[in-house]
Scaffold this motif. Structure first.
Motif, PDB file in Angstrom:
ATOM      1  N   LEU A  12      -4.592  -9.051  -4.102  1.00 13.78           N
ATOM      2  CA  LEU A  12      -4.570  -8.831  -5.461  1.00 13.78           C
ATOM      3  C   LEU A  12      -5.295  -7.427  -5.673  1.00 13.78           C
ATOM      4  N   ALA A  13      -6.324  -6.996  -4.611  1.00 12.34           N
ATOM      5  CA  ALA A  13      -6.941  -5.779  -5.052  1.00 12.34           C
ATOM      6  C   ALA A  13      -5.998  -4.418  -4.626  1.00 12.34           C
ATOM      7  N   ALA A  14      -4.922  -4.609  -3.963  1.00 16.81           N
ATOM      8  CA  ALA A  14      -3.915  -3.663  -3.618  1.00 16.81           C
ATOM      9  C   ALA A  14      -2.850  -3.528  -4.597  1.00 16.81           C
ATOM     10  N   ALA A  20      -7.233 -12.177  -1.707  1.00 19.99           N
ATOM     11  CA  ALA A  20      -7.916 -11.202  -2.491  1.00 19.99           C
ATOM     12  C   ALA A  20      -7.704  -9.783  -2.175  1.00 19.99           C
ATOM     13  N   GLU A  21      -7.388  -9.569  -1.190  1.00 24.43           N
ATOM     14  CA  GLU A  21      -7.041  -8.298  -0.391  1.00 24.43           C
ATOM     15  C   GLU A  21      -5.535  -7.721  -1.176  1.00 24.43           C
ATOM     16  N   SER A  37       0.849  -1.299   0.127  1.00 25.77           N
ATOM     17  CA  SER A  37      -0.168  -0.074  -0.049  1.00 25.77           C
ATOM     18  C   SER A  37       0.972   1.073   0.062  1.00 25.77           C
TER      19      SER A  37
END
Length: 192
Positions: free
Chosen positions: A145-147, A142-143, A129
């Motif tokens: 991949l989203a970042a 998934a978290e 991040s």
């Protein structure tokens, strides 16, 4: 001319901010390996590493981008691989990867905008991040991949880190020079 291609907008993002990416942080389990840990009867652990990834890390060094390993686990296998690749910056067995990375960035004179990071699970999120460019392998949580700015096509432990390295090299304008240097020598340079 290189056969490898990335979308122009991805290349721009992979340049980071300021003077470009100076440092690239890689997790081990689930990035440089496929995430599986083999444990022998005597308690020793075994890991498989891809030579493609190793050569990519060495090419980053040749381009002036410092590869760094920050991993939550510590094992002789990981230490051996890092030593074999000649990577001078590695932190092993840390729970808080941000706390490990922050003084390292200060020592190496890099800001977060000049950092690329690649991880696969929640402990990597603080790095991903903050990094100017974040990569993840396709099997990441998934978290994560989203970042990520880029999810590699290659799976973890099978060239995912090399894909990230190639992208950084191409975005920084180093890829063609390094490729041609390999074409122009008999041995292609140092092998991982």
């Amino acid at each position: 001319m290189a056969a490898l291609r990335f979308p122009p907008e991805l290349l721009v993002k992979a340049q980071g901010s300021g003077l470009g990416v100076k440092l690239a942080i890689f997790d081990v389990d689930g990035v440089l390996t496929d995430g599986r840990i083999y444990i022998g009867e005597a308690g020793e652990s075994f890991k498989a590493f891809a030579t493609l990834d190793g050569h990519g890390l060495k090419m980053l060094q040749q381009a002036g981008i410092t590869p760094v390993v920050i991993t939550g686990r510590d094992s002789p296998a990981v230490r051996r691989r890092v030593a074999d690749l000649g990577l001078p910056h590695a932190v092993y067995g840390v729970k808080d990867k941000l706390a490990a990375a922050t003084p390292l960035l200060a020592r190496l004179g890099a800001s977060w905008g000049e950092v690329a990071a690649m991880g696969d699970d929640w402990p990597d999120l603080p790095l991903l991040s903050r990094a100017g460019f974040a990569c993840a392998p396709p099997g990441a949580h998934a978290e994560v991949l989203a970042a990520a700015h880029h999810v590699t096509r290659a799976p973890a432990g099978f060239g995912a880190a090399r894909e990230c390295c190639d992208l950084l090299l191409m975005a920084g304008g180093h890829y063609e020079r390094l490729l041609h240097a390999h074409h122009d020598t008999l041995d292609g340079g140092a092998q991982p």
